[in-house]
Design an enzyme around this catalytic site. Structure first.
Site, short mmCIF file in Angstrom:
data_model
loop_
_atom_site.label_atom_id
_atom_site.label_comp_id
_atom_site.label_asym_id
_atom_site.label_seq_id
_atom_site.Cartn_x
_atom_site.Cartn_y
_atom_site.Cartn_z
N TYR A 287 0.85 -1.20 0.00
CA TYR A 287 0.00 0.00 0.00
C TYR A 287 0.87 1.24 0.00
CZ TYR A 287 -5.01 -0.27 0.00
OH TYR A 287 -6.31 -0.38 -0.42
N GLU B 98 -0.49 4.84 -0.55
CA GLU B 98 -1.29 6.05 -0.80
C GLU B 98 -0.41 7.29 -0.66
OE1 GLU B 98 -4.69 6.00 1.79
OE2 GLU B 98 -5.73 4.52 0.56
N ASP C 10 -6.43 13.21 -25.49
CA ASP C 10 -6.49 11.82 -25.06
C ASP C 10 -5.78 10.99 -26.14
OD1 ASP C 10 -7.15 9.19 -24.55
OD2 ASP C 10 -9.22 9.63 -23.98
N THR D 40 -3.55 5.92 -22.06
CA THR D 40 -3.45 4.59 -21.49
C THR D 40 -2.02 4.11 -21.78
OG1 THR D 40 -4.28 3.63 -23.53
CG2 THR D 40 -5.88 3.96 -21.77
N LYS E 287 -1.89 0.31 -24.94
CA LYS E 287 -2.26 0.21 -26.36
C LYS E 287 -0.98 0.29 -27.19
CE LYS E 287 -6.90 1.72 -25.20
NZ LYS E 287 -7.97 2.73 -25.32
N ARG F 85 -1.55 -2.76 -18.48
CA ARG F 85 -2.83 -2.05 -18.43
C ARG F 85 -2.72 -0.94 -17.41
NH1 ARG F 85 -5.67 -5.04 -21.58
NH2 ARG F 85 -7.21 -3.41 -21.74
#
Ligand SMILES: *Cc1c(COP(=O)(O)O)cnc(C)c1O
Length: 414
Positions: free
Chosen positions: A51, A53, A197, A223, A226, A232
């Site tokens: 974790y 954060e 984008d 992203t 691609k 991903r």
């Protein structure tokens, strides 16, 4: 994968079958790619246990010395790759990244301009039933039905009429290059924030074969899975003046703990994309797409905009007497994977539209070049022209498999 084999044979078998499918078939879905073994190792690593954060140097949990190092490397490499002033590598995927950008820079109900979904826009660009369309007042421009290209004068007219707070450019099913400078000029005329984008084209931009919006635009989202060929996930780049707002919107605005295994994968993918071989890759993706377009048009395929500047092609199959859904289904049977797609001026339903969308990022990663594009065009044409000829389909399926096995997929031994 011996641990999965032992603990969960059902999942193991399914992954093995999927490996075979990926190795034996031609992947033409333009949003897909094969990431490297190094990226996959990072995604499957112990980093998934942590974790973290917050951001490097400012975390809410202890034990961050290695995580901070990894995330900082990802940020620095992304900055170098795209020449960005500020980068956030934490978005889980493209849709949450776009949501974070809107959340950072808009108030609910603000007017935003985006491209219509049926003309190549993304669901996060104002589809009425999506979060973007419900939370913000999206007004949507389209492409010219005749040419299949965005009409910048229409964009300008709409911008002056609606005075949007933000203009979104960059698309999911648009085969042509985008005039970033003109979008920026229009946005400046009406005082709008510019958002690009580049989810689909980031790898071609990083590879130096398409122009980058990063120098002109306020915010750029991509992203990472691609054409960029990473894990991903997604990233947001922005001008320094928006850095704080973007970071706060990603965490704690929208997300909790970042996926540091994916961020390590992003760092590795950015390093790969900084190598000279990635420039060759980008150039070949584009060459393959242009050549495939040419070979299909020779066979009387109607391509939207009569070709492509990118990795992506869109065909209207009306003159071939089949629908997009039928074509997707029958091509699937022979091991050629692509997706049905609406076309500009669509008269059918999105579930069974007139067109198909396909592209060359994945097959180029396998090393396929012009001779293979020729064969793919031939197979597509023969299958689509003979959708009931099962003997032909069986024969082509064998030919597809035989060719594919000569072009290995990273991480799959056959
Ligand atoms: C793929 C894509 C996205 C969303 O990415 P997900 O990771 O699927 O959420 C956003 N915008 C565009 C233009 C895309 O092509």
């Amino acid at each position: 994968m011996s641990a999965i084999q032992k603990s969960d044979p059902q999942i193991y078998e399914a992954i093995e079958r999927e490996k075979r499918r990926q190795a034996e078939g031609i992947e033409l879905i333009p949003s897909e790619n094969y990431t490297s073994e190094a990226v996959m190792e990072a995604c499957g690593s112990i980093l998934t246990n942590k974790y973290s954060e917050g951001y490097p140097g400012k975390r809410y949990y202890g034990g961050q010395e290695n995580i901070d190092h990894i995330e900082t490397l990802a940020i620095e490499r992304a900055k170098e790759l795209f020449g960005a002033e500020h980068v956030n590598v934490q978005p889980y995927s493209g849709s949450p990244a776009n949501t974070a950008i809107y959340f950072a820079l808009l108030e609910f109900g603000d007017t935003v301009m985006g491209l219509k979904l049926e003309h190549g826009g993304h669901i996060t660009h104002g589809l009425p039933i999506a979060f973007s369309g419900k939370a913000y007042n999206f007004v949507q421009y389209g492409v010219d039905i005749e040419t299949g290209r965005i009409n910048m004068e229409e964009v300008r007219k709409m911008a002056h009429e609606h005075k949007p707070k933000m203009i979104v450019a960059g698309f999911t099913a648009y085969p042509r290059d985008i005039d970033w400078k003109e979008f920026k000029a229009i946005a400046d005329e009406v005082g709008a924030i510019t958002m690009a984008d580049i989810s689909h084209t980031a790898g071609l931009i990083a590879g130096g074969v398409l122009e980058s919006p990063v120098p002109y635009f306020d915010v750029v989202m991509s992203t990472t899975h691609k054409t960029l060929r990473g894990p991903r996930g997604a990233m947001i780049m922005c001008k320094e003046k928006f850095a704080k707002a973007i970071d706060r919107a990603v965490f704690p605005g929208l997300q909790g703990g970042p996926h540091e295994h994916a961020i390590a994968g992003k760092a590795i993918a950015f390093k790969e994309a900084l190598q000279p071989s990635f420039k060759e890759y980008g150039a070949q993706v584009k060459k393959n797409a242009a050549y495939l377009a040419e070979k299909l048009m020779e066979r009387d395929f109607k391509l939207i905009s009569d070709g492509t500047d990118t990795h992506l092609l869109l065909a209207d199959l009306t003159n071939k007497g089949v629908t997009g859904k039928q074509a997707q289904h029958v091509l699937d049977e022979v091991g050629i994977t692509l997706n049905k797609n609406t076309i500009p001026g669509e008269t059918r339903s999105p579930m069974d539209p007139s067109g198909i969308r396909f592209g060359t990022p994945a097959i180029t990663t396998r090393g396929m070049k012009e001779p293979e594009m020729d064969r793919i065009a031939d197979w597509m044409d023969r299958v689509i022209s003979n959708i009931d000829d099962e003997a032909l389909h069986a024969q082509i399926k064998e030919e597809v498999k035989e060719m594919c096995l000569k072009f290995p997929v990273p991480g799959i031994k056959v």
